[in-house]
Write an enzyme that holds these catalytic residues in place. Sequence first.
Site, mmCIF file in Angstrom:
data_model
loop_
_atom_site.group_PDB
_atom_site.id
_atom_site.type_symbol
_atom_site.label_atom_id
_atom_site.label_comp_id
_atom_site.label_asym_id
_atom_site.label_seq_id
_atom_site.Cartn_x
_atom_site.Cartn_y
_atom_site.Cartn_z
ATOM 1 N N ASP A 34 -2.015 38.856 92.117
ATOM 2 C CA ASP A 34 -1.856 40.009 92.713
ATOM 3 C C ASP A 34 -2.419 41.272 91.614
ATOM 4 O OD1 ASP A 34 -1.139 42.242 94.465
ATOM 5 O OD2 ASP A 34 0.561 42.696 93.322
ATOM 6 N N ASP A 36 -2.466 45.337 91.713
ATOM 7 C CA ASP A 36 -1.743 46.503 91.488
ATOM 8 C C ASP A 36 -0.266 46.176 90.826
ATOM 9 O OD1 ASP A 36 -2.109 49.429 91.648
ATOM 10 O OD2 ASP A 36 -2.837 48.741 93.604
ATOM 11 N N LYS A 235 0.130 39.018 102.213
ATOM 12 C CA LYS A 235 1.371 38.455 101.914
ATOM 13 C C LYS A 235 2.523 38.996 102.445
ATOM 14 C CE LYS A 235 -0.258 40.040 97.985
ATOM 15 N NZ LYS A 235 -0.485 40.344 96.480
#
Lengths: 321, 321
Positions: A34, A36, A235
């Site tokens: 991922d 951020d 997700k």
Amino acid sequence: MAATEASGDDVRCVRLSAERARTLLADVDTLLFDCDGVLWRGETAVPGAPEALTALRARGKRLGFITNNSSKTREAYAEKLQRLGFGGPSGPNAGREIFGTAYCTALYLRQRLGGAPTPKAYVLGSAALAAELEAVGVTCVGVGPEPLQGEGPSAWLDAPLEPDVRAVVVGFDPHFSYMKLTKAVRYLQQPSCLLVGTNMDNRLPLENGRFIAGTGCLVRAVEMAAQRQADIIGKPSRFIFDCVSQEYGINPERTVMVGDRLDTDILLGVTCGLKTVLTLTGVSTLGDVKSNQESDCMSRKKMVPDFYVDSIADLLPALQG
Amino acid sequence: MAATEASGDDVRCVRLSAERARTLLADVDTLLFDCDGVLWRGETAVPGAPEALTALRARGKRLGFITNNSSKTREAYAEKLQRLGFGGPSGPNAGREIFGTAYCTALYLRQRLGGAPTPKAYVLGSAALAAELEAVGVTCVGVGPEPLQGEGPSAWLDAPLEPDVRAVVVGFDPHFSYMKLTKAVRYLQQPSCLLVGTNMDNRLPLENGRFIAGTGCLVRAVEMAAQRQADIIGKPSRFIFDCVSQEYGINPERTVMVGDRLDTDILLGVTCGLKTVLTLTGVSTLGDVKSNQESDCMSRKKMVPDFYVDSIADLLPALQG
């Protein structure tokens, strides 16, 4: 507070020591991250994170970046990775490692609307989302502000619609308005019109603990008015992993998902049979892990990672050996 | 399709014949009516409905009007009842029979914010909602359009807030926007700030089967972003009935709730121990009743009325005897 440190078959969420990291990385070809809260926060790289990724690349590991953010194109993400020192391909291949929901929504629409001669979507979202859709041949309408037109409900319902809209796509849209909601629902009265949400995140975290409302809030509003359930791309929906899998030819057992959110990153990894690592530089805490472990709710019990690190910089010692 | 016609202890949803209506009305002091889809559709009275209400008034029955619509004041509703021939008090007492969510939200805020020296609310809703709140001394901010201010998330979060806002009230708001959602969530980060929703209706039906998105869609978006559950005023929440009960001194056993929606009107009546009558001039059908009766879900099994009528004009024969 601390999650289990001991070893054993059922043990989950152990600290990824240098030794355990070495063992893990020996069994792994691909690491999915991922962005951020994992690689950076806002415009600042997590200290040591660029070095960790550079070392992983040097060891021949394949990297992929999976983000629910629908506000940037693949190219814009690739440029940010480069700018913050995370490397990655440039030139015509730039963006190849990026699986954002804007891009993956485009793949979904290409799959579902492939037969339509001139596929068109009503987009509650950014210009970047529209750009990714246009790149696969989907004409986009509706991007930008849409103020209330006319006096009262009948007039709102009489505002002209575009013909042949075959999908309503809801992404992050700061121009979301009641008028857009009204139009979305009108398009969706056609049962064949798809309803697609880029993700269901309730909040979009910013720096310093601040946050703004996430895309999920907008998707829920449309779902409730239309009495339809959206197809979710991001997700923890499997679809976004299928996009990576298709392009990379992934073996789930030899793949790690690294993320900062239990309810998206880690759940995706668990659902898809990947090894999972929670990094504590973002949203979820070890306290959250513990309350999931102790929950009597099966869906929460699944949101527990195999390992955790304070930061992905913790991978460095295992890579420098 | 037809619901049960036979009699018996467990039998629910029987047609309210003239004979049964006579028996029912003999045991009843008060009749509570939903408005839209029961008394009128848009600006047209249901044929025979004004005469039925006039006959009920002539028999000394007390009438009350319970509506989830937050876009009108009590006075505006009273004026509409008069205009369409439903009678009711005029002059300073006009509106006394009306329990709309704008008025009842005002009662709720007066109860909950009574101690505050200068209670103030951020209102996502109409001028009418604000007018009812102002009438009980709550200062309202936020009514009307609120366009996106500034470039990007940080700027949106830096837009000035009003001091001392003690409640966020979400009603029907055609000016709903992402900027309003952002502000609402910022006020709600103060745990003492109340979150109040006028109702959770997913749709607002118009004439000819048309509809627009209902207040519930907006409440859900705010709830999801704020991670808070709203206090709901309207049907099927008990609070709106408590407002009627307090002003009328109601005996539930001698009260009938008449409505066109199983999930709001009839559920409210069942929850509060009232007799219930479904009228088929609005949203719900006998097919909906049947699928609730056959459902294995307890919450749906409750959404079955004691009686049904094709229209409230069906009460007339029992009143003309």
